[in-house]
Design a protein around this motif. Structure first.
Motif, PDB file in Angstrom:
ATOM      1  N   ASN A  29       0.822  -1.207   0.000  1.00  0.00           N
ATOM      2  CA  ASN A  29       0.000   0.000   0.000  1.00  0.00           C
ATOM      3  C   ASN A  29       0.861   1.265   0.000  1.00  0.00           C
ATOM      4  OD1 ASN A  29      -2.309  -1.560   0.041  1.00  0.00           O
ATOM      5  ND2 ASN A  29      -2.564  -1.438   2.267  1.00  0.00           N
ATOM      6  N   LYS A  30       1.982   1.203   0.718  1.00  0.00           N
ATOM      7  CA  LYS A  30       2.912   2.341   0.756  1.00  0.00           C
ATOM      8  C   LYS A  30       3.478   2.617  -0.632  1.00  0.00           C
ATOM      9  CE  LYS A  30       7.276   3.755   2.979  1.00  0.00           C
ATOM     10  NZ  LYS A  30       8.184   3.585   1.835  1.00  0.00           N
ATOM     11  N   HIS A  31       3.852   1.535  -1.344  1.00  0.00           N
ATOM     12  CA  HIS A  31       4.396   1.705  -2.690  1.00  0.00           C
ATOM     13  C   HIS A  31       3.338   2.253  -3.652  1.00  0.00           C
ATOM     14  CE1 HIS A  31       7.975  -0.062  -1.283  1.00  0.00           C
ATOM     15  NE2 HIS A  31       7.631  -1.342  -1.400  1.00  0.00           N
ATOM     16  N   LEU A  32       2.098   1.796  -3.518  1.00  0.00           N
ATOM     17  CA  LEU A  32       1.024   2.311  -4.366  1.00  0.00           C
ATOM     18  C   LEU A  32       0.824   3.799  -4.139  1.00  0.00           C
ATOM     19  CD1 LEU A  32      -1.691  -0.515  -4.118  1.00  0.00           C
ATOM     20  CD2 LEU A  32      -0.106  -0.071  -5.999  1.00  0.00           C
ATOM     21  N   LEU A  35       3.654   5.673  -5.782  1.00  0.00           N
ATOM     22  CA  LEU A  35       3.452   5.696  -7.229  1.00  0.00           C
ATOM     23  C   LEU A  35       2.440   6.767  -7.609  1.00  0.00           C
ATOM     24  CD1 LEU A  35       3.889   4.397 -10.050  1.00  0.00           C
ATOM     25  CD2 LEU A  35       2.059   2.786  -9.476  1.00  0.00           C
ATOM     26  N   GLU A  36       1.340   6.819  -6.859  1.00  0.00           N
ATOM     27  CA  GLU A  36       0.301   7.815  -7.114  1.00  0.00           C
ATOM     28  C   GLU A  36       0.856   9.226  -6.972  1.00  0.00           C
ATOM     29  OE1 GLU A  36      -4.025   9.164  -5.228  1.00  0.00           O
ATOM     30  OE2 GLU A  36      -3.088   7.262  -4.638  1.00  0.00           O
ATOM     31  N   THR A  37       1.668   9.438  -5.955  1.00  0.00           N
ATOM     32  CA  THR A  37       2.247  10.763  -5.725  1.00  0.00           C
ATOM     33  C   THR A  37       3.199  11.155  -6.849  1.00  0.00           C
ATOM     34  OG1 THR A  37       2.077  10.470  -3.328  1.00  0.00           O
ATOM     35  CG2 THR A  37       3.622  12.147  -4.125  1.00  0.00           C
ATOM     36  N   ILE A  38       4.050  10.214  -7.259  1.00  0.00           N
ATOM     37  CA  ILE A  38       5.028  10.494  -8.321  1.00  0.00           C
ATOM     38  C   ILE A  38       4.331  10.935  -9.601  1.00  0.00           C
ATOM     39  CG2 ILE A  38       6.771   9.480  -9.841  1.00  0.00           C
ATOM     40  CD1 ILE A  38       7.532   7.632  -7.502  1.00  0.00           C
ATOM     41  N   VAL A  62      -5.386  -3.599 -10.249  1.00  0.00           N
ATOM     42  CA  VAL A  62      -5.042  -2.298 -10.817  1.00  0.00           C
ATOM     43  C   VAL A  62      -4.160  -1.554  -9.818  1.00  0.00           C
ATOM     44  CG1 VAL A  62      -5.916  -0.089 -11.646  1.00  0.00           C
ATOM     45  CG2 VAL A  62      -7.164  -2.196 -12.170  1.00  0.00           C
ATOM     46  N   LEU A  63      -2.916  -1.301 -10.204  1.00  0.00           N
ATOM     47  CA  LEU A  63      -1.980  -0.608  -9.335  1.00  0.00           C
ATOM     48  C   LEU A  63      -2.146   0.906  -9.409  1.00  0.00           C
ATOM     49  CD1 LEU A  63       1.254  -2.691 -10.019  1.00  0.00           C
ATOM     50  CD2 LEU A  63      -0.541  -3.104  -8.332  1.00  0.00           C
ATOM     51  N   PHE A  64      -2.521   1.378 -10.587  1.00  0.00           N
ATOM     52  CA  PHE A  64      -2.725   2.811 -10.739  1.00  0.00           C
ATOM     53  C   PHE A  64      -3.610   3.065 -11.951  1.00  0.00           C
ATOM     54  CE2 PHE A  64      -1.787   6.994 -12.449  1.00  0.00           C
ATOM     55  CZ  PHE A  64      -1.917   7.791 -11.323  1.00  0.00           C
ATOM     56  N   SER A  65      -4.462   4.072 -11.850  1.00  0.00           N
ATOM     57  CA  SER A  65      -5.331   4.459 -12.960  1.00  0.00           C
ATOM     58  C   SER A  65      -5.581   5.957 -12.902  1.00  0.00           C
ATOM     59  CB  SER A  65      -6.659   3.703 -12.883  1.00  0.00           C
ATOM     60  OG  SER A  65      -7.513   4.082 -13.945  1.00  0.00           O
ATOM     61  N   LYS A 431      11.488  10.678 -20.929  1.00  0.00           N
ATOM     62  CA  LYS A 431      12.309  10.705 -19.716  1.00  0.00           C
ATOM     63  C   LYS A 431      11.447  10.575 -18.471  1.00  0.00           C
ATOM     64  CE  LYS A 431      15.881  13.445 -17.384  1.00  0.00           C
ATOM     65  NZ  LYS A 431      16.683  14.703 -17.426  1.00  0.00           N
ATOM     66  N   GLU A 432      10.288  11.228 -18.473  1.00  0.00           N
ATOM     67  CA  GLU A 432       9.399  11.159 -17.320  1.00  0.00           C
ATOM     68  C   GLU A 432       8.759   9.775 -17.202  1.00  0.00           C
ATOM     69  OE1 GLU A 432       7.891  13.592 -14.037  1.00  0.00           O
ATOM     70  OE2 GLU A 432       9.615  13.579 -15.397  1.00  0.00           O
ATOM     71  N   MET A 433       8.398   9.184 -18.337  1.00  0.00           N
ATOM     72  CA  MET A 433       7.847   7.823 -18.294  1.00  0.00           C
ATOM     73  C   MET A 433       8.891   6.827 -17.810  1.00  0.00           C
ATOM     74  SD  MET A 433       5.179   7.257 -21.449  1.00  0.00           S
ATOM     75  CE  MET A 433       6.376   7.480 -22.743  1.00  0.00           C
ATOM     76  N   ASN A 434      10.138   7.078 -18.179  1.00  0.00           N
ATOM     77  CA  ASN A 434      11.209   6.189 -17.737  1.00  0.00           C
ATOM     78  C   ASN A 434      11.324   6.163 -16.212  1.00  0.00           C
ATOM     79  OD1 ASN A 434      13.548   4.466 -18.422  1.00  0.00           O
ATOM     80  ND2 ASN A 434      14.716   6.127 -17.473  1.00  0.00           N
ATOM     81  N   LYS A 435      11.081   7.302 -15.564  1.00  0.00           N
ATOM     82  CA  LYS A 435      11.094   7.338 -14.102  1.00  0.00           C
ATOM     83  C   LYS A 435      10.040   6.399 -13.522  1.00  0.00           C
ATOM     84  CE  LYS A 435      12.523  12.215 -13.734  1.00  0.00           C
ATOM     85  NZ  LYS A 435      12.082  13.561 -13.245  1.00  0.00           N
ATOM     86  N   ILE A 436       8.851   6.415 -14.129  1.00  0.00           N
ATOM     87  CA  ILE A 436       7.760   5.579 -13.625  1.00  0.00           C
ATOM     88  C   ILE A 436       8.068   4.102 -13.858  1.00  0.00           C
ATOM     89  CG2 ILE A 436       5.282   5.140 -13.741  1.00  0.00           C
ATOM     90  CD1 ILE A 436       6.114   7.986 -12.831  1.00  0.00           C
ATOM     91  N   LEU A 437       8.545   3.775 -15.031  1.00  0.00           N
ATOM     92  CA  LEU A 437       8.826   2.371 -15.352  1.00  0.00           C
ATOM     93  C   LEU A 437       9.962   1.825 -14.492  1.00  0.00           C
ATOM     94  CD1 LEU A 437       8.486   2.518 -19.247  1.00  0.00           C
ATOM     95  CD2 LEU A 437       6.817   1.689 -17.589  1.00  0.00           C
ATOM     96  N   THR A 438      10.954   2.654 -14.229  1.00  0.00           N
ATOM     97  CA  THR A 438      12.053   2.232 -13.354  1.00  0.00           C
ATOM     98  C   THR A 438      11.546   1.992 -11.939  1.00  0.00           C
ATOM     99  OG1 THR A 438      13.642   3.498 -14.677  1.00  0.00           O
ATOM    100  CG2 THR A 438      14.333   2.847 -12.477  1.00  0.00           C
ATOM    101  N   TYR A 439      10.666   2.874 -11.478  1.00  0.00           N
ATOM    102  CA  TYR A 439      10.090   2.699 -10.137  1.00  0.00           C
ATOM    103  C   TYR A 439       9.292   1.394 -10.060  1.00  0.00           C
ATOM    104  CZ  TYR A 439       7.426   3.584  -5.879  1.00  0.00           C
ATOM    105  OH  TYR A 439       6.878   3.476  -4.630  1.00  0.00           O
TER     106      TYR A 439
END
Length: 444
Positions: A29-32, A35-38, A62-65, A431-439
């Motif tokens: 839940n903390k990671h979700l 992710l939402e904040t990022i 669903v992890l994020f929408s 570059k911004e999507m890469n941050k999300i995918l790396t996370y």
């Protein structure tokens, strides 16, 4: 062992297991939340219309929408829709030719097969029904019900390789390869088109360029092309006479045009071949628009016995994709059309269908791999091995990426990132999507 001791061990196991489970859920839940904040606080994504959906392939959690039910211009993400459609309709084989043998004629119709004499597939052995026949060869185009361009295409893009014409009997990929070598020698493949080239010295562009008239195979080369080396791919006009001319040169025998009578009972037989994975791999990794269009034409041949890509799209929407969360606007097989509208929900569901449809290893081998192959060979690089397997989709002011992430823990996540109407360079979006995918890779 006493019953009391057994009860104590059971209680201890339950307590430890429960604590670990609770701890794991808290961490999840903390990671979700992170992710939402990022994503929600991204200064990049908040400057344009963006939508995301991320889910666990195994559990469908669903992890994020975010805006996942909204419509976006998907660009070449449409190729994922075409890919799934071709797998479902064509199965493991495609119809290469439709052939009718009359007493004094061998009549051949195309089926939309993009492989014939395409330079990327020279190693493939394909049926050539005229080789075993002594009858004179005739080509019939009467099964073609389509148009040269898809709905919503830019007609001004007719000279460019990425917008070759759709056709019933494509040949050499429907483009000409013009080349000038280090000795200054010009060449063209297929055939000899050099006599059709005029040097346009008024075109002072900084790069070599060859282009043609819109409705004729009359070509022009700019001054730079006259002064330097080049290797250029230029679509040709696929009128009947041009196809006949190239076909004659290819098979080295006379070929004529045949017009089917209005009330015809001529029986055609199909000549098939197995679909090589190289076709789908080239289609997806090179994001080849021509193959995307021709795959839908092949599907029309399989379903209707004639070639009508627009009618087939309507059929596929109602039969294959009636369960999509948002009813899509689907205009073509390549994603060139600005009329296409899909939601992240739609694309994630199609990716889920693909994931369940074939072994993971095969699916990932067909898609572009981050840092390794295709349109993401220079992006989303892993630590020694790829972790992103996804299809890009790019038009001016639009960039989408949809596919799969393999996490460090071995999980597979399905995602669709759709970005429309930005005015900055797409490199900023990537570059911004890469941050999300790396996370996602490092966390889940």
């Amino acid at each position: 062992m006493s019953n009391y001791f057994k009860f104590f061990l059971g209680f201890l196991f339950f307590l430890i297991f429960g604590l670990n489970l609770g701890s794991g859920q808290k961490s999840h839940n903390k990671h979700l939340k992170e992710l939402e904040t990022i994503i929600n606080h991204s200064p990049v994504f908040n400057r344009h219309f963006s939508g995301f959906k991320i889910e666990d392939a195994a559990t469908e959690e669903v992890l994020f929408s975010k805006e996942a039910d909204k419509y976006f211009t998907p660009a070449s993400n449409v190729k994922l829709v075409t890919f799934y459609t071709a797998l479902k309709i064509l199965g493991d084989s495609l119809n290469v030719w439709r052939v009718a043998k009359l007493e004094d004629q061998l009549i051949i119709q195309g089926t939309g097969n993009p492989l014939w004499r395409h330079p990327a597939f020279n190693e493939l052995v394909q049926p050539e029904p005229w080789r075993d026949s002594k009858l004179p060869v005739y080509l019939s185009f009467d099964n073609w019900k389509g148009t040269r361009f898809g709905s919503g295409w830019s007609w001004a893009d007719y000279p460019y390789y990425y917008q070759t014409e759709r056709s019933p009997l494509p040949i050499h990929g429907n483009f000409i390869q013009f080349n000038k070598d280090s000795l200054g020698k010009w060449s063209s493949t297929p055939g000899n088109w050099l006599n059709e080239i005029t040097i346009d010295r008024s075109d002072m562009g900084s790069r070599p360029r060859i282009y043609r008239e819109e409705f004729a195979n009359k070509f022009f080369a700019n001054k730079k092309a006259a002064d330097t080396l080049f290797n250029l791919l230029v679509p040709f006009r696929t009128d009947n006479e041009t196809v006949l001319k190239i076909f004659r040169e290819d098979i080295q025998q006379p070929v004529s045009l045949f017009k089917l009578p209005r009330e015809s009972n001529i029986l055609f037989t199909d000549h098939k071949m197995l679909i090589p994975d190289t076709l789908y791999r080239y289609f997806l990794q090179e994001s080849d628009n021509f193959i995307g269009e021709q795959l839908l034409i092949l599907c029309s041949d399989k379903k209707f016995g004639y070639l009508d890509p627009d009618k087939f799209i309507n059929f596929a929407k109602d039969s294959l994709f009636s369960d999509l969360p948002q009813k899509p606007v689907w205009a073509d097989g390549s994603g060139l059309s600005r009329y296409n509208l899909f939601s992240p929900n739609d694309i994630v569901l199609i990716l889920r269908k693909l994931f369940k449809m074939m072994p993971q290893e095969r699916l990932f081998s067909l898609l572009p791999a981050g840092g390794v192959s295709g349109t993401i060979s220079a992006s989303y690089k892993g630590n020694g091995k790829p972790y992103v397997f996804a299809k890009t989709g790019s038009l001016a002011n639009n960039h989408c990426l949809s596919g799969y992430v393999v996490t460090n823990k071995g999980k597979v996540l399905i995602f669709s990132f759709m970005n429309n109407h930005f005015v900055e360079n797409s490199a900023v979006i990537k570059k911004e999507m890469n941050k999300i995918l790396t996370y996602l890779r490092d966390t889940f």
